[in-house]
Write a protein that holds these residues in place. Structure first.
Motif, mmCIF file in Angstrom:
data_model
loop_
_atom_site.group_PDB
_atom_site.id
_atom_site.type_symbol
_atom_site.label_atom_id
_atom_site.label_comp_id
_atom_site.label_asym_id
_atom_site.label_seq_id
_atom_site.Cartn_x
_atom_site.Cartn_y
_atom_site.Cartn_z
ATOM 1 N N LEU A 79 82.364 88.640 49.943
ATOM 2 C CA LEU A 79 83.051 87.813 48.945
ATOM 3 C C LEU A 79 82.051 87.023 48.109
ATOM 4 O O LEU A 79 82.201 86.900 46.884
ATOM 5 C CB LEU A 79 84.021 86.852 49.638
ATOM 6 C CG LEU A 79 85.329 87.444 50.158
ATOM 7 C CD1 LEU A 79 86.094 86.408 50.971
ATOM 8 C CD2 LEU A 79 86.192 87.934 48.989
ATOM 9 N N THR A 80 81.023 86.489 48.747
ATOM 10 C CA THR A 80 79.995 85.751 48.012
ATOM 11 C C THR A 80 79.226 86.681 47.073
ATOM 12 O O THR A 80 78.931 86.321 45.928
ATOM 13 C CB THR A 80 79.021 85.084 49.001
ATOM 14 O OG1 THR A 80 79.751 84.229 49.879
ATOM 15 C CG2 THR A 80 77.975 84.273 48.263
ATOM 16 N N ALA A 81 78.914 87.885 47.557
ATOM 17 C CA ALA A 81 78.216 88.864 46.710
ATOM 18 C C ALA A 81 79.077 89.264 45.512
ATOM 19 O O ALA A 81 78.567 89.462 44.403
ATOM 20 C CB ALA A 81 77.851 90.100 47.531
ATOM 21 N N PHE A 82 80.380 89.365 45.739
ATOM 22 C CA PHE A 82 81.288 89.702 44.637
ATOM 23 C C PHE A 82 81.282 88.608 43.574
ATOM 24 O O PHE A 82 81.230 88.886 42.370
ATOM 25 C CB PHE A 82 82.702 89.909 45.179
ATOM 26 C CG PHE A 82 83.728 90.222 44.125
ATOM 27 C CD1 PHE A 82 83.758 91.455 43.508
ATOM 28 C CD2 PHE A 82 84.671 89.270 43.744
ATOM 29 C CE1 PHE A 82 84.706 91.751 42.529
ATOM 30 C CE2 PHE A 82 85.613 89.546 42.780
ATOM 31 C CZ PHE A 82 85.633 90.788 42.171
ATOM 32 N N SER A 83 81.325 87.350 44.003
ATOM 33 C CA SER A 83 81.284 86.244 43.055
ATOM 34 C C SER A 83 79.972 86.247 42.279
ATOM 35 O O SER A 83 79.947 86.069 41.058
ATOM 36 C CB SER A 83 81.453 84.915 43.792
ATOM 37 O OG SER A 83 82.688 84.850 44.462
ATOM 38 N N GLY A 84 78.857 86.457 42.997
ATOM 39 C CA GLY A 84 77.558 86.477 42.326
ATOM 40 C C GLY A 84 77.410 87.626 41.362
ATOM 41 O O GLY A 84 76.898 87.461 40.242
ATOM 42 N N SER A 85 77.881 88.821 41.748
ATOM 43 C CA SER A 85 77.769 89.982 40.855
ATOM 44 C C SER A 85 78.662 89.821 39.634
ATOM 45 O O SER A 85 78.323 90.306 38.543
ATOM 46 C CB SER A 85 78.138 91.260 41.616
ATOM 47 O OG SER A 85 79.470 91.214 42.105
ATOM 48 N N SER A 86 79.780 89.135 39.774
ATOM 49 C CA SER A 86 80.642 88.860 38.621
ATOM 50 C C SER A 86 79.928 87.966 37.610
ATOM 51 O O SER A 86 79.962 88.213 36.402
ATOM 52 C CB SER A 86 81.943 88.189 39.076
ATOM 53 O OG SER A 86 82.672 89.020 39.938
ATOM 54 N N LEU A 87 79.275 86.922 38.117
ATOM 55 C CA LEU A 87 78.530 86.031 37.224
ATOM 56 C C LEU A 87 77.395 86.772 36.522
ATOM 57 O O LEU A 87 77.180 86.615 35.309
ATOM 58 C CB LEU A 87 77.974 84.849 38.023
ATOM 59 C CG LEU A 87 78.979 83.773 38.428
ATOM 60 C CD1 LEU A 87 78.354 82.829 39.439
ATOM 61 C CD2 LEU A 87 79.452 82.991 37.204
ATOM 62 N N VAL A 88 76.679 87.602 37.250
ATOM 63 C CA VAL A 88 75.579 88.366 36.658
ATOM 64 C C VAL A 88 76.103 89.301 35.579
ATOM 65 O O VAL A 88 75.504 89.428 34.499
ATOM 66 C CB VAL A 88 74.828 89.158 37.748
ATOM 67 C CG1 VAL A 88 73.855 90.152 37.116
ATOM 68 C CG2 VAL A 88 74.081 88.214 38.668
ATOM 69 N N LEU A 89 77.215 89.956 35.854
ATOM 70 C CA LEU A 89 77.777 90.881 34.876
ATOM 71 C C LEU A 89 78.191 90.162 33.598
ATOM 72 O O LEU A 89 77.920 90.631 32.488
ATOM 73 C CB LEU A 89 78.975 91.624 35.473
ATOM 74 C CG LEU A 89 79.692 92.621 34.556
ATOM 75 C CD1 LEU A 89 78.701 93.579 33.911
ATOM 76 C CD2 LEU A 89 80.748 93.385 35.318
ATOM 77 N N VAL A 90 78.839 89.010 33.734
ATOM 78 C CA VAL A 90 79.246 88.263 32.544
ATOM 79 C C VAL A 90 78.027 87.792 31.754
ATOM 80 O O VAL A 90 78.023 87.793 30.518
ATOM 81 C CB VAL A 90 80.134 87.068 32.935
ATOM 82 C CG1 VAL A 90 80.292 86.098 31.781
ATOM 83 C CG2 VAL A 90 81.502 87.563 33.360
#
Length: 402
Positions: A79-90
């Motif tokens: 879940l933490t990796a998902f949040s971080g990858s979302s921020l990186v993608l944006v």
């Protein structure tokens, strides 16, 4: 989770995994495309969220590791990796070439922050003591257990921080963009609003345990389906603009070919000796569109001496009464002049005794035929405009009385 057999988690997870696999060839072809790579990573991480958060998966992780509740840090890590990858993608998504260095710097910060949270989650779980296996209610059951309590709070704080940040970023960006990009951002925004609802439910349930109350039902079974829907919407939101772009690349030429048909049918009588349009399933659509445009331009050149400035001017006056813009009125006037000229040309050509019209330099300039987009507008006006239709009928009646 609230779905005992995990189907509600495995199906969307499999779809996200498939979408990620379909992106891999493009990543291999363009390894330096940060945006494409970020999309691919997000899809795989989102699929991982669904894969590990289902009840059967949680039980399997605990059984395989032989550690009660070992699935907890695994789920929190994903879940933490998902949040971080979302921020990186944006960050990569919203940054242009001029901001590439700044985007890379912020991406590195997100990577380090995500790694720090994941390390802390694993470390706190290792320090804590959670001997009783809890498949669905670990958050509330161990809400007062040292280190496990801090692990739960840490992952919820990190998740909430990422959700708030993404909500703000997507709201700002959605206000200045249109089309599929905006639709994707709206889906992402809805997904992160649901993430905040999930976090609020979890915090409320855990906080209730701290004060000696029991609101466990908010943590389970209410919160997990919201989290699942949130992850699905976020994944779809990130993929939608890319899919829309690819769809338009595939469908666009066919749509253009269809839109140009009225102009080709109108003018083909004036180009009887031009090459035949190629056909067949093996002929690329781009070739068909190119030949169709060539036919149309050949027809316009043939009838150009018969374009009547007076017909064009009168049609322009009529079109301005109903057209939304002056550009739309000009297209209708061009189409009316073409329809009139085709009829006149056909009449003069059929009459062998008629003297050819030599007014090649006096006709109106067809402003809509100077580019590809204008040619489509001209074609649509030939098919749909009542002014063009009336002009064509009047030209036929006039020719029949001669």
């Amino acid at each position: 989770m609230s779905n005992p057999n995990g189907v509600a988690f495995y199906v969307p997870g499999a779809l996200l995994l498939l979408a990620g696999c379909l992106k891999l060839p493009a990543v291999w072809r363009i390894p330096k495309d940060e945006l494409l790579r970020s999309v691919c990573v997000l899809l795989f991480v989102a699929a991982g969220v669904f894969a590990v958060a289902a009840v059967p998966s949680i039980a399997a992780i605990n059984r395989i590791t032989g550690i009660p509740n070992a699935a907890a840090p695994v789920v929190y890590t994903i879940l933490t990796a998902f949040s971080g990858s979302s921020l990186v993608l944006v960050i990569h998504w919203s940054s242009g070439p001029a901001q590439a260095e700044q985007a890379a710097r912020w991406s590195r910060r997100c990577h380090w922050a995500t790694l720090a949270v994941i390390t802390a989650v694993i470390g706190l779980f290792a320090l804590g003591d959670a001997p009783a296996e809890r498949l669905v209610d670990l958050d509330t059951y161990y809400a007062n257990t040292p280190y496990i309590r801090e692990m739960i709070v840490l992952y919820l704080v990190a998740h909430t921080t990422a959700a708030v940040t993404m909500t703000v970023l997507c709201t700002r960006w959605a206000r200045v963009v249109q089309g599929p990009l905006r639709a994707g951002l709206v889906l992402i925004l809805i997904g992160y609003v649901l993430s905040l609802v999930y976090d609020a439910l979890k915090f409320t349930a855990v906080g209730a345990r701290w004060t000696g109350h029991d609101l466990d039902r908010l943590s389970w079974p209410v919160a997990p389906p919201i989290a699942a829907l949130s992850a699905l919407l976020i994944g779809i939101g990130f993929v939608l603009p890319r899919l829309s772009q690819r769809f338009m690349e595939l469908v666009g030429p066919w749509r253009r070919y269809h839109q140009l048909q009225p102009a080709w049918r109108e003018l083909r009588v004036a180009t009887p000796h031009s090459i035949n349009l190629v056909g067949g399933l093996r002929t690329p659509i781009d070739v068909r569109v190119c030949q169709l445009e060539s036919e149309i331009y050949d027809g316009i050149l043939t009838i150009h001496p018969y374009l009547d400035p007076e017909v064009h001017a009168l049609s322009l006056v009529e079109a301005r009464k109903t057209a939304r813009t002056d550009e739309d009125a000009a297209v209708i006037a061009d189409a009316a002049a073409v329809a009139h000229a085709v009829v006149v040309w056909a009449t003069r050509t059929a009459d062998q005794s008629a003297v050819p019209d030599e007014r090649s330099g006096d006709g109106p300039v067809l402003s809509s035929a100077v580019n590809a987009a204008g040619l489509v507008l001209l074609s649509q006006a030939l098919a749909k405009s009542p002014i063009v239709r009336a002009t064509r009928v009047a030209a036929v009646l006039e020719s029949s009385t001669r």
